[in-house]
Scaffold this active site. Structure first.
Site, PDB file in Angstrom:
ATOM      1  N   HIS A  12       9.458  45.552  -5.172  1.00 36.80           N
ATOM      2  CA  HIS A  12       8.180  45.344  -5.204  1.00 36.80           C
ATOM      3  C   HIS A  12       7.712  44.890  -6.722  1.00 36.80           C
ATOM      4  CE1 HIS A  12       4.467  44.714  -3.309  1.00 36.80           C
ATOM      5  NE2 HIS A  12       3.521  46.406  -3.494  1.00 36.80           N
ATOM      6  N   ILE A  61       8.753  50.876  -9.048  1.00 33.29           N
ATOM      7  CA  ILE A  61       8.065  50.048  -9.809  1.00 33.29           C
ATOM      8  C   ILE A  61       9.558  48.767 -10.868  1.00 33.29           C
ATOM      9  CG2 ILE A  61       7.514  49.356 -12.436  1.00 33.29           C
ATOM     10  CD1 ILE A  61       6.983  52.423 -12.136  1.00 33.29           C
ATOM     11  N   CYS A  90      -1.366  42.790  -4.337  1.00 35.17           N
ATOM     12  CA  CYS A  90      -0.335  42.807  -4.076  1.00 35.17           C
ATOM     13  C   CYS A  90       0.473  41.555  -2.852  1.00 35.17           C
ATOM     14  CB  CYS A  90       0.370  44.582  -3.377  1.00 35.17           C
ATOM     15  SG  CYS A  90       0.263  45.204  -4.395  1.00 35.17           S
TER      16      CYS A  90
END
Lengths: 421, 421
Positions: free
Chosen positions: B367, B245, B94
């Site tokens: 994200h 998501i 990430c």
């Protein structure tokens, strides 16, 4: 007028290591990197304290796909006891670790770090051949892989175009294969340390032993023309034109030039670096060269002030035999359309004036994709330091070598020139 | 005594862009990057010629897994007409695009390039939730993901440890969620531009309209305690503790400081950078902090000569509500065990003394993992330039902000301090 690029601070290589390349049922990516890193530590003439390493760059193509595990930076950082220091993964398909090497250079040249470990790894052999082909196709551009084009097909199309334009034929590809296989037995790390003649003779002996009809192979080319031993993959790519599926790891220790002699009296310097990107075959006006390789070469020559003639030997990316022909032309070692003649004339042999792929190349050394870029630099470093053993290049005053790495269908290409100052 | 790291050449940001974040059936990674890049071009006050861009760094976590396509560097380089210039993908889960940002800095600071485009992208919503969970688990260390630990489970364990050590409870997590949701409607790029109160009132209206029993939610916390609207995912992580998501892309234009004013009279400078790596939960002596974040923060503060108090506001990686609490402590904004009290006291609100996640954070902004790092920097840049519209931080003499990005289970953490000189 093209700008000549320079680094604000020089970078030198003071150590390197690589695992044996091959298909290992009993070794994983961590085992392989450990093997490479242990050799690296031994290779530093005056020793190093691994605690002095500031950062890690690690090339990996897609252990995501092959091993269902991504984010390898911290896994390797943990393995070698480097946490909490930074670890960054780079990906550029088969050129992934050449990118790690390059980022290591920038990190030192920026002044931020003094000592950086770079390397690469890939673990492919736990998947079936079909799965590996599917995984590698992730690295093509969408117009290729998603349309069903696999790598042998891509390079088959390139070879056909090269043949048509320059009058080369399948025998010229065989010259590349035979040459690489001649170098491989001299490299203890190679996945296939056998000459084509070795393989032929083993097949003959086996036939004789089994009482089978003994094939009448007059020479290596006759052997390679026999579809029983060298079947077609995608015309004109045959089995012996293609590099194998491999597991392996490689690494290299970079330091700021001004501290290099703390570690060795024989540092090898980064003289030139270049990297280019490409659009894929659908956008090429001509399939017989890689624009990204030519761009990378221009940058590296520009930075170093050197010419192709100054580069005494090189590792080039021979994922397929035809690739070696294109690259030795794109890098300026031979004129366009002259590469295949140069190989036929033996100019790129280990004892020729411009040895290419002294390691045995991807074809015989193996091609664990994420490890390949740094493994090529490992070979150049080893040769420059005169430590290549039986495959040592015998050129007088050996001091400059190059490494060329290609990712995807020319999507990412790098060229690096190493040498003594 | 820790060495203070420095760059040999300063780097400034002169443009930035990001796509709207969300789940887009009709947009792919290239569409999203194009959206971000077009905004970037408009954002450069004095304009740029894209042909002057020297290189691209692109963060992507695993479109390998999500979209069956890797090697995104050259795809994006082709998209924006940059070939044959170099394009390098970085991956740190990430934190993938925070790494791209960092490599862009090194490439310029090294003296090799003057203008570098950095960015990130991820396309996740074409896969099922189960597949996304499987894909994200590729970023855990092998002891976690391969053993069945998914991200909500990991952060649930962390929250439980934090509760046990410091006496926090689920309501303190809700404070984080409510605060982020309060900022989100002020951000036109946010995936969920709704306050918790908005969502509650919509549910009430819907119940009333349908003639169903109208729930008796006295306030937002009562609403969040109702398992019908906020079911448990992994104790104590509930739906509203988890980021969504997302699909999205982000980019930023970096230039050498000495040429920054050719592009804008208000360049934002890179004052401090830091990156650390972590071993995973199995190796932590204590789950209530991230060693890699602390290391990254130390490096960034060291380079900049600044302290946590100097950083006036920050984006921090709130993949889960508990993560925000740990990070605001690890970055030194609040003492260990004091973060949850600070949030409860409103100190991190948009109008508080230390605004955190003014963008709405990962929780509400979205994200798309590979795009997140640069999107955080985009927010800091936008705030510093006073162009954040309704969510503009009102602190007097705003000139320093920070962005913190976390990859995996703390495997890769970065902290960046931006500001005016």
């Amino acid at each position: 007028m093209k700008k000549r690029r320079k680094l604000g601070r020089g970078v030198a290589i003071v150590g390197a290591g690589m695992s044996k390349f091959g298909m290992f049922k009993d070794k994983d990516s961590k085992d392989l990197f450990a093997e490479a890193f242990l050799e690296l530590q031994d290779s530093v003439d005056k020793g190093i304290d691994p605690n002095e390493i500031d950062a890690l760059y690690l090339g990996n193509f897609s252990n995501d796909f092959f091993m269902h595990q991504s984010h390898w930076g911290p896994i390797i950082s943990d393995l070698i006891g480097m946490t909490p220091k930074p670890a960054t993964r780079t990906e550029g398909a088969c050129a992934s670790s050449a990118l790690a090497f390059r980022e290591g250079i920038f990190a030192i040249a920026s002044g931020f770090y003094d000592m950086v470990l770079v390397g690469g790894l890939e673990e492919m052999s736990k998947r079936t051949t079909e799965e590996v082909a599917e995984g590698l196709a992730l690295a093509t551009v969408p117009y290729e892989g998603q349309a069903g084009f696999t790598f042998p097909g891509v390079f088959g199309a390139i070879a056909t175009a090269y043949f048509a334009k320059y009058g080369a034929n399948r025998e010229h590809l065989m010259n590349v294969t035979i040459k690489s296989h001649n170098n491989a037995p001299l490299n203890p790390k190679a996945q296939y340390p056998l000459t084509v003649r070795d393989i032929m003779q083993a097949k003959l002996k086996s036939a004789e032993k089994k009482g089978l009809p003994v094939p009448d192979w007059s020479d290596e080319k006759a052997f390679l023309k026999d579809p029983r031993v060298n079947p077609m993959v995608a015309w004109p790519m045959h089995l012996f034109d293609c590099c194998p599926i491999s597991d392996g790891a490689s690494c290299m220790l970079l330091v700021a030039e001004e501290i290099a002699r703390n570690f060795t009296d024989d540092p090898i310097h980064v003289l030139g670096i270049g990297q280019g990107s490409g659009r894929g075959l659908h956008a090429c006006d001509d399939l017989t060269y890689f624009e990204a390789t030519r761009f990378a070469a221009q940058e590296a020559y520009g930075m170093s002030g050197l010419t192709p003639d100054d580069v005494q030997f090189a590792e080039v990316h021979d994922c397929f035999s035809i690739a070696e022909l294109l690259h030795i032309e794109d890098l300026g070692f031979f004129k366009p359309g002259e590469g295949y003649k140069a190989v036929a004339d033996g100019l790129t042999r280990l004892d020729g004036p411009k040895p290419i792929n002294t390691s045995g190349g991807l074809k015989c050394k193996g091609h664990p994709v994420g490890a390949t870029g740094v493994s090529q630099l490992y070979e150049v470093w080893t040769q420059l330091r005169g430590k290549a053993g039986k495959r040592q290049v015998s050129i007088k005053d050996l001091h400059i070598g190059g490494a060329h790495n290609l990712g995807g269908t020319g999507g990412t290409c790098t060229f690096t020139i190493l040498g003594r100052r």
